[in-house]
Design a protein around this motif. Sequence first.
Motif, mmCIF file in Angstrom:
data_model
loop_
_atom_site.group_PDB
_atom_site.id
_atom_site.type_symbol
_atom_site.label_atom_id
_atom_site.label_comp_id
_atom_site.label_asym_id
_atom_site.label_seq_id
_atom_site.Cartn_x
_atom_site.Cartn_y
_atom_site.Cartn_z
ATOM 1 N N LEU A 51 0.859 -1.173 0.000
ATOM 2 C CA LEU A 51 0.000 0.000 0.000
ATOM 3 C C LEU A 51 0.896 1.223 0.000
ATOM 4 C CD1 LEU A 51 -2.736 -0.975 2.593
ATOM 5 C CD2 LEU A 51 -2.831 -1.123 0.103
ATOM 6 N N ALA A 52 0.576 2.176 -0.863
ATOM 7 C CA ALA A 52 1.402 3.377 -0.997
ATOM 8 C C ALA A 52 0.642 4.589 -0.485
ATOM 9 C CB ALA A 52 1.783 3.576 -2.461
ATOM 10 N N ARG A 53 1.366 5.628 -0.097
ATOM 11 C CA ARG A 53 0.732 6.812 0.478
ATOM 12 C C ARG A 53 0.075 7.696 -0.565
ATOM 13 N NH1 ARG A 53 3.992 11.120 -0.509
ATOM 14 N NH2 ARG A 53 6.190 10.649 -0.758
ATOM 15 N N SER A 54 0.447 7.555 -1.854
ATOM 16 C CA SER A 54 -0.144 8.372 -2.920
ATOM 17 C C SER A 54 0.101 7.695 -4.262
ATOM 18 C CB SER A 54 0.504 9.766 -2.935
ATOM 19 O OG SER A 54 1.872 9.658 -3.303
ATOM 20 N N SER A 55 -0.543 8.217 -5.291
ATOM 21 C CA SER A 55 -0.326 7.653 -6.631
ATOM 22 C C SER A 55 1.115 7.887 -7.070
ATOM 23 C CB SER A 55 -1.303 8.258 -7.638
ATOM 24 O OG SER A 55 -1.108 9.644 -7.756
ATOM 25 N N ARG A 56 1.675 9.033 -6.716
ATOM 26 C CA ARG A 56 3.064 9.329 -7.072
ATOM 27 C C ARG A 56 4.013 8.338 -6.387
ATOM 28 N NH1 ARG A 56 4.748 15.153 -5.950
ATOM 29 N NH2 ARG A 56 4.426 15.541 -8.159
ATOM 30 N N ALA A 57 3.751 8.040 -5.121
ATOM 31 C CA ALA A 57 4.588 7.083 -4.390
ATOM 32 C C ALA A 57 4.486 5.691 -5.005
ATOM 33 C CB ALA A 57 4.181 7.050 -2.919
ATOM 34 N N ALA A 58 3.275 5.278 -5.373
ATOM 35 C CA ALA A 58 3.079 3.967 -6.000
ATOM 36 C C ALA A 58 3.834 3.896 -7.328
ATOM 37 C CB ALA A 58 1.598 3.696 -6.210
ATOM 38 N N GLU A 59 3.754 4.944 -8.128
ATOM 39 C CA GLU A 59 4.458 4.972 -9.416
ATOM 40 C C GLU A 59 5.974 4.955 -9.207
ATOM 41 O OE1 GLU A 59 3.542 4.576 -12.478
ATOM 42 O OE2 GLU A 59 1.392 4.557 -12.077
ATOM 43 N N ARG A 60 6.460 5.664 -8.203
ATOM 44 C CA ARG A 60 7.901 5.702 -7.925
ATOM 45 C C ARG A 60 8.411 4.298 -7.587
ATOM 46 N NH1 ARG A 60 8.569 9.297 -3.394
ATOM 47 N NH2 ARG A 60 7.980 10.874 -4.889
ATOM 48 N N ILE A 61 7.707 3.607 -6.708
ATOM 49 C CA ILE A 61 8.101 2.246 -6.333
ATOM 50 C C ILE A 61 8.021 1.322 -7.548
ATOM 51 C CG2 ILE A 61 7.420 0.225 -4.965
ATOM 52 C CD1 ILE A 61 8.771 2.280 -3.276
ATOM 53 N N ALA A 62 6.924 1.415 -8.289
ATOM 54 C CA ALA A 62 6.749 0.554 -9.466
ATOM 55 C C ALA A 62 7.850 0.782 -10.488
ATOM 56 C CB ALA A 62 5.378 0.789 -10.084
ATOM 57 N N ASN A 63 8.220 2.036 -10.709
ATOM 58 C CA ASN A 63 9.277 2.327 -11.684
ATOM 59 C C ASN A 63 10.616 1.737 -11.250
ATOM 60 O OD1 ASN A 63 7.610 3.644 -13.483
ATOM 61 N ND2 ASN A 63 7.971 5.657 -12.559
ATOM 62 N N GLU A 64 10.903 1.776 -9.961
ATOM 63 C CA GLU A 64 12.134 1.159 -9.471
ATOM 64 C C GLU A 64 12.109 -0.349 -9.701
ATOM 65 O OE1 GLU A 64 13.227 2.241 -5.443
ATOM 66 O OE2 GLU A 64 12.412 4.251 -5.755
ATOM 67 N N LEU A 65 10.937 -0.957 -9.476
ATOM 68 C CA LEU A 65 10.817 -2.409 -9.620
ATOM 69 C C LEU A 65 10.759 -2.846 -11.077
ATOM 70 C CD1 LEU A 65 8.317 -2.968 -6.708
ATOM 71 C CD2 LEU A 65 10.686 -3.758 -6.788
ATOM 72 N N ARG A 66 10.287 -1.984 -11.955
ATOM 73 C CA ARG A 66 10.192 -2.345 -13.379
ATOM 74 C C ARG A 66 11.560 -2.497 -14.029
ATOM 75 N NH1 ARG A 66 5.304 1.511 -13.836
ATOM 76 N NH2 ARG A 66 3.594 0.018 -13.668
ATOM 77 N N GLU A 67 12.596 -2.025 -13.380
ATOM 78 C CA GLU A 67 13.948 -2.223 -13.891
ATOM 79 C C GLU A 67 14.356 -3.693 -13.810
ATOM 80 O OE1 GLU A 67 16.464 0.406 -11.692
ATOM 81 O OE2 GLU A 67 15.425 2.196 -12.417
ATOM 82 N N LEU A 68 13.663 -4.456 -12.959
ATOM 83 C CA LEU A 68 13.934 -5.883 -12.796
ATOM 84 C C LEU A 68 12.983 -6.677 -13.700
ATOM 85 C CD1 LEU A 68 14.037 -5.907 -8.893
ATOM 86 C CD2 LEU A 68 15.973 -5.698 -10.452
#
Length: 81
Positions: A51-68
């Motif tokens: 669970l993320a605190r905002s849509s921006r936070a969710a996108e930030r985490i997802a972008n970091e993980l999409r590198e894998l």
Amino acid sequence: MIYGVLLSIPEKLVPKYEDEVRKVIGHGIARGDVISFTEARYKGDVAFVMLARSSRAAERIANELRELPINVKVIEIEGES
């Protein structure tokens, strides 16, 4: 609105990427982007739900993980007020 990140690591990639995913989640918690997370294992695959605190936070985490080379999806959950 609640935002989250779903991800799964296929069984053959778990040994190589599970620690890296945990590191990204840990950094997200330290920054305050990730409010909560849980994990599950099924037939060797590993899945995480955050669970993320905002849509921006969710996108930030997802972008970091999409590198894998893992499956990552941002979700949006609408609630009634």
